[in-house]
Design an enzyme around this catalytic site. Structure first.
Site, PDB file in Angstrom:
ATOM      1  N   GLU A  83       0.817  -1.217   0.000  1.00 35.61           N
ATOM      2  CA  GLU A  83       0.000   0.000   0.000  1.00 35.61           C
ATOM      3  C   GLU A  83       0.847   1.261   0.000  1.00 35.61           C
ATOM      4  OE1 GLU A  83      -0.720  -2.699   1.717  1.00 35.61           O
ATOM      5  OE2 GLU A  83      -2.775  -3.222   1.156  1.00 35.61           O
ATOM      6  N   HIS A  93     -11.993  -4.991   8.929  1.00 37.29           N
ATOM      7  CA  HIS A  93     -12.631  -4.895   7.610  1.00 37.29           C
ATOM      8  C   HIS A  93     -13.894  -4.042   7.683  1.00 37.29           C
ATOM      9  CE1 HIS A  93     -10.044  -8.403   6.927  1.00 37.29           C
ATOM     10  NE2 HIS A  93     -10.199  -8.229   5.643  1.00 37.29           N
TER      11      HIS A  93
HETATM   12  C1  LIG Z   1      -1.704  -4.998   4.142  1.00 35.02           C
HETATM   13  C2  LIG Z   1      -2.820  -5.781   3.522  1.00 35.02           C
HETATM   14  N1  LIG Z   1      -3.246  -5.464   2.292  1.00 35.02           N
HETATM   15  C3  LIG Z   1      -4.251  -6.150   1.716  1.00 35.02           C
HETATM   16  C4  LIG Z   1      -4.853  -7.188   2.360  1.00 35.02           C
HETATM   17  C5  LIG Z   1      -6.009  -7.961   1.706  1.00 35.02           C
HETATM   18  N2  LIG Z   1      -5.646  -9.354   1.484  1.00 35.02           N
HETATM   19  C6  LIG Z   1      -5.973 -10.322   2.341  1.00 35.02           C
HETATM   20  S1  LIG Z   1      -5.352 -11.831   1.909  1.00 35.02           S
HETATM   21  C7  LIG Z   1      -4.669 -11.168   0.491  1.00 35.02           C
HETATM   22  C8  LIG Z   1      -3.902 -12.047  -0.427  1.00 35.02           C
HETATM   23  C9  LIG Z   1      -2.789 -12.729   0.319  1.00 35.02           C
HETATM   24  O1  LIG Z   1      -2.015 -13.485  -0.552  1.00 35.02           O
HETATM   25  P1  LIG Z   1      -0.827 -14.377   0.008  1.00 35.02           P
HETATM   26  O2  LIG Z   1       0.000 -13.561   0.947  1.00 35.02           O
HETATM   27  O3  LIG Z   1      -0.121 -14.972  -1.150  1.00 35.02           O
HETATM   28  O4  LIG Z   1      -1.540 -15.490   0.882  1.00 35.02           O
HETATM   29  P2  LIG Z   1      -2.543 -16.626   0.400  1.00 35.02           P
HETATM   30  O5  LIG Z   1      -3.915 -16.055   0.456  1.00 35.02           O
HETATM   31  O6  LIG Z   1      -2.128 -17.029  -0.971  1.00 35.02           O
HETATM   32  O7  LIG Z   1      -2.380 -17.727   1.396  1.00 35.02           O
HETATM   33  C10 LIG Z   1      -4.918  -9.807   0.410  1.00 35.02           C
HETATM   34  C11 LIG Z   1      -4.453  -8.930  -0.687  1.00 35.02           C
HETATM   35  C12 LIG Z   1      -4.391  -7.478   3.657  1.00 35.02           C
HETATM   36  N3  LIG Z   1      -4.932  -8.452   4.397  1.00 35.02           N
HETATM   37  N4  LIG Z   1      -3.373  -6.767   4.210  1.00 35.02           N
END
Ligand SMILES: Cc1ncc(C[n+]2csc(CCOP(=O)(O)OP(=O)(O)O)c2C)c(N)n1
Ligand SMILES: Cc1ncc(C[n+]2csc(CCOP(=O)(O)OP(=O)(O)O)c2C)c(N)n1
Ligand SMILES: [Mg+2]
Ligand SMILES: [Mg+2]
Lengths: 321, 344, 344, 321
Positions: free
Chosen positions: A58, A125
């Site tokens: 971000e 959220h």
């Molecule tokens: C700082 C932040 N930005 C955005 C999000 C929204 N978000 C939640 S899970 C996710 C994807 C996470 O991907 P990854 O780290 O690869 O984990 P996976 O879901 O594949 O296990 C996002 C963008 C968040 N939780 N925290």
């Protein structure tokens, strides 16, 4: 045909992209996927190369928008949830907000923040963070409450040469529908009389406008005519319209979904008391969410934020003062 | 991914390089003289707030500025007087900003190292370390959108600045978008008083390049020859589409963190170590040894620099101070949207 | 700094390893059954908000949980039902949190994966990715201050989570303080819908280890054998004072980002690739092949897991919903310092 | 002997370290160097291993403090300037502030923020950010105005089981002196009548208390008796003491050094208007910094923030209302 608040946001972005080659969209999953809430659905396909997936960064998302704006672009940044904007906070409040004042170079960026509570959203959220952005000089903070405003204000946000924090209320995304998109709109900075009344003024914004309107409806059956002011943007705050309404009604209740300390309701009440003290026939009142994180369970959530029920109770009390 | 440890490249013909070297040297002298003057103005109570100098870092900084061309982006940091001048900033802009002249680019609203002219590609830093990198990324992204090919963006950071989340997010962002970013790290052993051992645990910061999938270059930051060649290579690689370049220079800050700081925490061994040598001296020796210039010329150049700086200071000292009544006290460009808070 | 690419170590005697493997397998089954049940409750409208599962990631997760012992710290993430159970979280805690029971550890104030019991070393995640790593660092720092030797802290993150500034600041902090941190990255090809190509540009995330000066381990995340051995090694190295360990596992998420997501963006080739194989299947085959268990036993274990989960759900379904009038609506532990905002 | 506001902060930390083995200090350059402002001078030597230099990683600094607090420590985090706390913002407002509410486990961390303007500080070394922290539930926000409070409130901050944001005013560091350190103190949450008066109430905090006191002095020569209330902490905000003062004087002017929108003055005026409307003989008034970044040049800076001069003008106006 009917169009939702969420679709209006998509349409506004489609129009901005179509009308202005300087516009692009950058955010997590906004590309082929169309965004976590589908606010950018199909836009990547319709506007190839102009809707970019961002890494989970971000701070860099906002920083890059500032740099692109300096070089003449008009980026739209989508945060997946308003709550995650705390990570881009420094770039927003320090770099974007101060750029024009420091350098005379404008910073036309729009940061879309899906905010506000929904059932089951929980502490991270559900936040309504308009107050912390409004506190900083150099930002415009929009809080559209209607489908029409979601559309026209987003278009205006993109057109404005200053950084705009655009709070979209997630609860309204699917709940709110309109017949069609507007072709004309009130300018930013002007509040709207969402319902006229002579007995008291309820000032609200975003999702709370609808709770206030429900209260007005209810109280009308009891013979009380509530005027509802929809702020539309909390910075600038349209003090004139508020004051004119209070001049008519003599009574002010301000409602916000965010936390009490220093929220929109504090600012509104402070302005009316300092500048319109003599207009008031009773102490101004305010109603906010409770001063705890936003709870997860619907039972708790419904008690945490103002609702038509708690607003109606406050309104009835105010009438008795 | 290629990971070069020392990659000096070639800078055209020998005579061209000599000219570049001389130009760079004169830029370093000008920056040093400017810094010295700022220090003395500070001691004389003529400057509000802090003064942050680039002593010992001029070779690296000037090489960054010289490696760029019009249309490129440069976001310098606190020790980049040399790079700024080489990129085109005037001495007057620097002095006006330090002395709070309303005629300077920051109009006395911001001061000291927080200056620039975004419209000319010179981005003014905010204080938050690491925050400028992604801004440069965005500018480069804009160039790509606009089909403006062949421009690059350079920005500087200290060893301490690499510990920020902003550094990471931005370098990674540049790597993912394969932007022509040159990120120059001046590893000067300290972040304020904090030694690098409390700042990172890897052996060499350039080892981070591989983890981002970007090119890494490391060099002796007080060797102008190395600086010019490495920066030239890095910039050319970025310009030709090879993605971000991480340049890590080893050197020593030959002044306090700011002029308020006597830097008594600096390990004395560093001062006598190779990287503790003054880059200006190193360059001078090289010039004389190569017979690219004579002692007399060095003297003349220095005097010219002094005159240039003194002239600028003399101009600025005659300029008015900012008038709060002439300020519109409005942070927005859309004046009609700004809120008038009347005073009670 | 040694940088191992695959370092499985040894896990004591063969029979001991077999027992660990069996225990791990049963943990994986329990987690899968729990996840399946949560998915069906979600489809039945019995869960408020989102449901986030760990399907396909159980081998890695369970290995993390099993490699830890009492007194250690564990900060799991969204796909760690298996690791949580292995570390000691009860099925009841999980179900209560998901179903919003006021009797759960989060008392219906927070839900789904945002659960834990800090006093028992199980830290409840906040949503902001990367934010838990430095919290674990702090806990380990506290152990050092208190002379509590030999404890370690593990935390999990996705490939996407590595793009956060929080990840960088925290891993670097752990490296500088040489903390016994095990940072486990589940590289499952996607962050929500975003492929890793939009998330980072290095060839392998484990290449980041060298840039932090920490040990790196990479492994096939759907191979329970590899997971147990690698985690065992990493934890032992951390425990014995060798500093932070970065563990990067390659695998595939065999479900949507959340249960609302049909994950139609997943490249079908991944599903048939080696890392797309279901870790539970892989482990089952291994068990049968090694003759460590018979098909019958697997069946029995699965039924036991189902019964356990069903029992927990049955209990929670009889529990009261939270009562807002019983809430004190106070975010401070120092009640006398909290502000009563009376409603008008 | 005389002791400065800055020395009081050093002494409080020395005492906290001496009295409680759970206390440690973590921040940039706080170790051997003693901190950018020397607030931790010699502490690393006096308390070996308990005063640690941090990398330039504000997010991780705060995050680690939270983890250490969970495991029973009582960390003090020094940010080099309050302005840089925006980088640790997420950990502060989301993780630290919500921990107790979510888990019932306390989070006794103290975050020291050298804030407020000084001449030549500029936009990024001058901010007064109390309002944005006070907006979030779960935080205590202290703003000591005196040497005595700097000392005793910092000790209390460390003792409190909740996260405390401790705003030290850089302008007061060297300017403010006291004879000796206090042995007794008012509890947090109680405002102080810094000067008694019957004609109007000026509510202030931090450096503005001294500007207000100067105004009271000046107006006394004209026969007006100004009561000055020093808030001490802005969250909790001692509404009772404010209200009691306004009950005596009938007139309220609230002064803050931060930006107007949603600042301390908005919250104070909103509370007095809603709960003490009838106590007011005139509209409540507020005075804040201007709604731009904090300017660098002393001429501009002096006009940007409230000063004795502008406060006196506002006070005289209020008396005429
Ligand atoms: C700082 C932040 N930005 C955005 C999000 C929204 N978000 C939640 S899970 C996710 C994807 C996470 O991907 P990854 O780290 O690869 O984990 P996976 O879901 O594949 O296990 C996002 C963008 C968040 N939780 N925290
Ligand atoms: C995010 C952030 N935290 C803290 C500071 C305060 N600060 C200014 S310069 C500095 C040290 C920088 O060290 P380094 O990056 O090594 O650069 P150098 O001064 O050595 O050139 C610090 C801590 C800051 N500017 N930004
Ligand atoms: Mg340094
Ligand atoms: Mg992933």
């Amino acid at each position: 045909m009917s169009i939702t608040y969420l679709e209006a946001i998509r349409e506004a972005q489609a129009k901005a992209l179509a009308d202005d080659p300087r516009v692009y969209i950058y955010g997590q999953d906004v590309g082929a996927f169309g965004g976590a809430f589908k606010a950018t659905k199909n836009l990547a396909k319709e506007f190839p190369g102009r809707v970019l997936d961002a890494p989970i960064s971000e701070d860099a998302m906002v920083g890059s928008a500032i740099g692109a704006a300096i070089e003449g672009m008009r980026p739209i940044i989508e945060m997946q949830f308003a709550d995650f904007s705390t990570i881009g906070f420094n770039q927003i409040v320090n770099q974007a907000a101060s750029l024009f004042w420091r350098t005379n170079v404008t910073c036309p960026i729009t940061i879309r923040l899906p905010g506000g509570g929904t059932s089951g959203g929980g502490p991270f959220h559900s936040q309504s963070l308009e107050a912390i952005y409004a506190h900083f000089p150099g930002l415009i903070v929009m809080t559209p409450a209607t489908v029409e405003d979601a559309y026209s204000m987003l278009l205006e946000a993109v057109a404005i040469d200053d950084p705009v924090i655009f709070f979209e209320h997630k609860y309204l995304y699917y709940h709110l529908k309109a017949e069609k998109l507007p072709t004309e709109a009130m300018p930013t900075g002007k509040a709207r009389i969402a319902r006229a009344g002579r007995d008291m003024t309820i000032v609200a914004y975003s999702a709370m406008v609808h709770e206030a309107l429900a209260v007005a409806e209810e109280l009308a059956t009891e013979g009380t005519e509530v005027e509802v002011v929809d702020l539309r943007s909390v910075k600038p705050l349209d003090t004139d319209t508020i004051m004119a309404s209070v001049a008519r009604t003599g009574r002010l209740l301000c409602v916000g979904e965010s936390w009490p300390w220093g929220g929109v309701t504090a600012e509104v009440v402070a302005r009316v008391s300092t500048e319109g003290f003599d207009l008031l026939d009773a102490p101004p009142q305010r109603l906010n969410a409770k001063d705890t994180p936003v709870p997860y369970h619907p039972n708790l959530w419904a008690a945490h934020r103002p609702t038509a029920r708690s607003i109606a109770a406050a309104a009835r009390n105010l009438l008795r003062l | 991914m290629v990971h070069t440890v020392v990659d000096r490249g070639t800078v055209g013909e020998a005579s061209v390089f000599r000219d570049t070297y001389l130009k760079a040297y004169r830029g370093m002298v000008l920056a040093r003289v400017l810094d010295d003057k700022l220090a003395s103005l500070y001691r004389g109570g003529k400057i509000h707030g802090g003064v942050f100098l680039g002593r010992g870092q001029e070779a690296l900084s000037v090489a960054v500025g010289l490696s760029l061309r019009k249309g490129d982006i440069f976001a310098p940091l606190i020790r980049d007087a040399a790079g700024r001048l080489a990129f085109g900033e005037t001495v007057l802009d620097a002095v006006r900003t330090y002395m709070g002249s309303p005629l300077g680019p920051m109009r006395a609203r911001d001061g000291n190292v927080h200056r620039g002219r975004p419209r000319e590609g010179l981005f003014p830093m905010v204080s938050h370390l690491g925050a400028m990198i992604s801004v440069v990324n965005g500018a480069l992204l804009a160039h790509r959108f606009k089909g403006k090919a062949g421009t690059v963006g350079a920005t500087c950071l200290g060893d301490g600045g690499t510990s920020t989340g902003a550094f990471h997010e931005a370098l990674n962002q540049a790597a993912v978008e394969r932007l022509p970013l040159i990120l120059v790290i001046a590893n000067n052993e300290y972040a304020y008083s904090t030694p690098t051992t409390s700042q990172f645990a890897c052996e060499n910061l350039v080892d981070r390049a591989i983890g981002y999938g970007v090119k890494g270059h490391s060099l002796e930051g007080n060797d102008l020859d190395a600086c010019l060649k490495t920066l030239h290579t890095a910039v050319e690689q970025a310009r030709s589409g090879q993605g971000p370049q991480l340049v890590v220079a080893k050197l020593l800050r030959l002044c306090g963190h700011g002029e308020h700081d006597d830097s008594n925490y600096v390990d004395p061994r560093f001062r006598t170590a190779p990287h503790g040598r003054d880059c200006l001296k190193v360059a001078e020796e090289h010039l004389l040894q190569q017979k690219w210039a004579e002692a007399k010329a060095l003297e003349t150049w220095r005097n010219e620099a002094i005159q240039k700086v003194e002239e600028a200071v003399a101009i600025v000292q005659r300029e008015p101070t900012p008038d709060p009544y002439k300020e519109n006290w409005c942070a927005l460009s859309a004046k009609h949207l700004s809120e008038g808070y009347d005073e009670p």
